[in-house]
Design a protein around this motif. Sequence first.
Motif, short mmCIF file in Angstrom:
data_model
loop_
_atom_site.label_atom_id
_atom_site.label_comp_id
_atom_site.label_asym_id
_atom_site.label_seq_id
_atom_site.Cartn_x
_atom_site.Cartn_y
_atom_site.Cartn_z
N TYR A 156 31.42 43.49 40.12
CA TYR A 156 32.13 44.09 39.45
C TYR A 156 33.34 44.57 40.34
O TYR A 156 33.21 44.99 41.52
CB TYR A 156 31.69 45.25 38.48
N ILE A 157 34.64 44.77 39.71
CA ILE A 157 35.88 45.16 40.55
C ILE A 157 35.65 46.40 41.26
O ILE A 157 36.29 46.45 42.37
CB ILE A 157 37.01 45.39 39.49
N HIS A 158 34.99 47.57 40.68
CA HIS A 158 34.95 48.81 41.79
C HIS A 158 33.81 48.89 42.60
O HIS A 158 33.46 50.11 42.86
CB HIS A 158 34.94 49.84 40.46
N ASN A 170 33.77 33.79 50.93
CA ASN A 170 34.85 32.51 50.81
C ASN A 170 34.69 31.68 51.96
O ASN A 170 34.78 30.32 51.66
CB ASN A 170 36.35 33.28 50.94
N GLN A 171 34.32 32.02 53.05
CA GLN A 171 34.17 31.37 54.13
C GLN A 171 32.84 30.32 54.11
O GLN A 171 32.68 29.14 54.39
CB GLN A 171 33.87 32.24 55.76
N LEU A 172 31.85 30.95 53.15
CA LEU A 172 30.62 30.06 52.80
C LEU A 172 31.03 29.01 51.75
O LEU A 172 30.67 27.95 52.22
CB LEU A 172 29.77 30.99 52.03
N GLU A 189 31.41 41.84 35.48
CA GLU A 189 31.45 42.67 34.48
C GLU A 189 32.89 42.87 33.74
O GLU A 189 32.85 43.15 32.60
CB GLU A 189 31.13 44.12 34.99
N ASP A 190 33.94 42.65 34.39
CA ASP A 190 35.18 43.12 34.08
C ASP A 190 35.98 41.95 33.05
O ASP A 190 35.39 40.88 32.89
CB ASP A 190 36.07 43.14 35.04
N THR A 191 36.99 42.45 32.36
CA THR A 191 37.56 41.51 31.21
C THR A 191 38.43 40.60 32.11
O THR A 191 38.68 40.66 33.30
CB THR A 191 38.46 42.35 30.50
N PRO A 192 38.79 39.45 31.40
CA PRO A 192 39.84 38.53 32.02
C PRO A 192 40.94 39.00 32.41
O PRO A 192 41.36 38.71 33.52
CB PRO A 192 39.96 37.54 30.88
N GLU A 193 41.51 40.05 31.84
CA GLU A 193 42.83 40.25 32.22
C GLU A 193 42.51 41.12 33.43
O GLU A 193 43.42 41.13 34.38
CB GLU A 193 43.34 41.33 31.15
N GLN A 194 41.63 42.21 33.60
CA GLN A 194 41.39 42.91 34.72
C GLN A 194 41.02 42.10 35.94
O GLN A 194 41.72 42.24 37.14
CB GLN A 194 40.13 43.83 34.58
N LEU A 195 40.40 41.03 35.52
CA LEU A 195 39.95 40.24 36.70
C LEU A 195 41.31 39.33 37.35
O LEU A 195 41.39 39.16 38.68
CB LEU A 195 39.03 39.09 36.37
N LYS A 196 41.95 38.84 36.42
CA LYS A 196 43.36 38.23 36.76
C LYS A 196 44.22 38.99 37.80
O LYS A 196 44.68 38.42 38.94
CB LYS A 196 43.97 37.55 35.60
N VAL A 197 44.34 40.03 37.23
CA VAL A 197 45.36 40.95 38.06
C VAL A 197 44.52 41.28 39.53
O VAL A 197 45.12 41.33 40.62
CB VAL A 197 45.39 42.35 37.33
N PHE A 198 43.21 41.72 39.46
CA PHE A 198 42.45 42.11 40.73
C PHE A 198 42.49 40.94 41.73
O PHE A 198 42.76 40.85 42.65
CB PHE A 198 41.17 42.40 40.36
N ALA A 200 44.23 38.31 42.03
CA ALA A 200 45.59 37.95 42.53
C ALA A 200 45.85 38.85 44.00
O ALA A 200 46.55 38.02 44.68
CB ALA A 200 46.74 38.34 41.70
N ARG A 201 45.19 39.65 43.92
CA ARG A 201 45.31 40.61 45.39
C ARG A 201 44.17 40.28 46.17
O ARG A 201 44.30 40.01 47.60
CB ARG A 201 45.52 42.09 45.11
N LYS A 202 42.92 40.03 45.78
CA LYS A 202 41.70 39.56 46.35
C LYS A 202 41.15 38.59 45.56
O LYS A 202 40.26 38.54 45.09
CB LYS A 202 40.69 41.05 46.13
N PRO A 203 41.63 37.31 46.49
CA PRO A 203 40.91 35.93 46.13
C PRO A 203 39.44 35.86 46.39
O PRO A 203 39.18 36.22 47.28
CB PRO A 203 41.76 34.87 46.91
#
Length: 257
Positions: A156-158, A170-172, A189-198, A200-203
């Motif tokens: 989850y994001i936090h 990502n290397q894996l 755990e997070d919503t689609p909106e929260q994940l898309k924003v997050f 974008a910064r942390k692929p």
Amino acid sequence: MKKSIVFLLLFLVSATIFGQAKFGNPEVDPIQIQNKFSDWWTYQSKNIMLSRDYVALDTDSKEISKEIFLNELTNGNYIPIRLKSEDSIYYYKLFKIQPNSDTSIKATINQEAFDAVKNFEMEGKPFPKFSFKDLNGNEVSNESMKGKIIVIKCWYIHCAACIKEFPEVNQLTEKYKDRNNILFISLAEDTPEQLKVFLARKPLSYSVIPNMKTYMNETLDLNAFPTHFILNKEGLIAKVLNNYKSLEVALEKESKL
């Protein structure tokens, strides 16, 4: 007659020596490492992976099952220490926790071993049925992934530990990008909106499925994050792991089966 007896004795001694496991002394002093929690934790977090494959030994260096070993760590008064070895096999041995050791050492070991027991008990069982859509609208289900090795990351994001390992996982995916029989998905755990924003910064190179809190908490009964699952081609849980290092080792082994 006497020579025959001597040769027989020499043979028995040699057989005993060469039949012994190829492990030696502890790689750290089991007593000294308990003097400070920070010293013990530095060792534990880098060198002891309870989810990996290893030979488990009791306090007398006798081999015991992994289940017994983990239960002793969960309910007893022990720390695990790796023994030096002449081969590539890992040997973990139980050592008594000293009376004057920081109580946080015992508490942390008990909790880590408790989680490891839960993970170990899931191995060999079918992964629960599921059918979800990822952030790109692709359907992900047991049926659509049949016959493939599946790597699942639960996060989850936090969760700081979850995010910290992003570059490594990502290397894996990059390492196995040419293996079309290995798929990487993640449950978040997070919503689609929260994940898309997050993201974008942390692929994250995994396929990401949102809104999985209830599924992870209730169906999978997870209480530690990140948690990684490796499913074999039959859809059975091959490994359940809580860190990238264990995941990397286990996936390499599974990919060769």
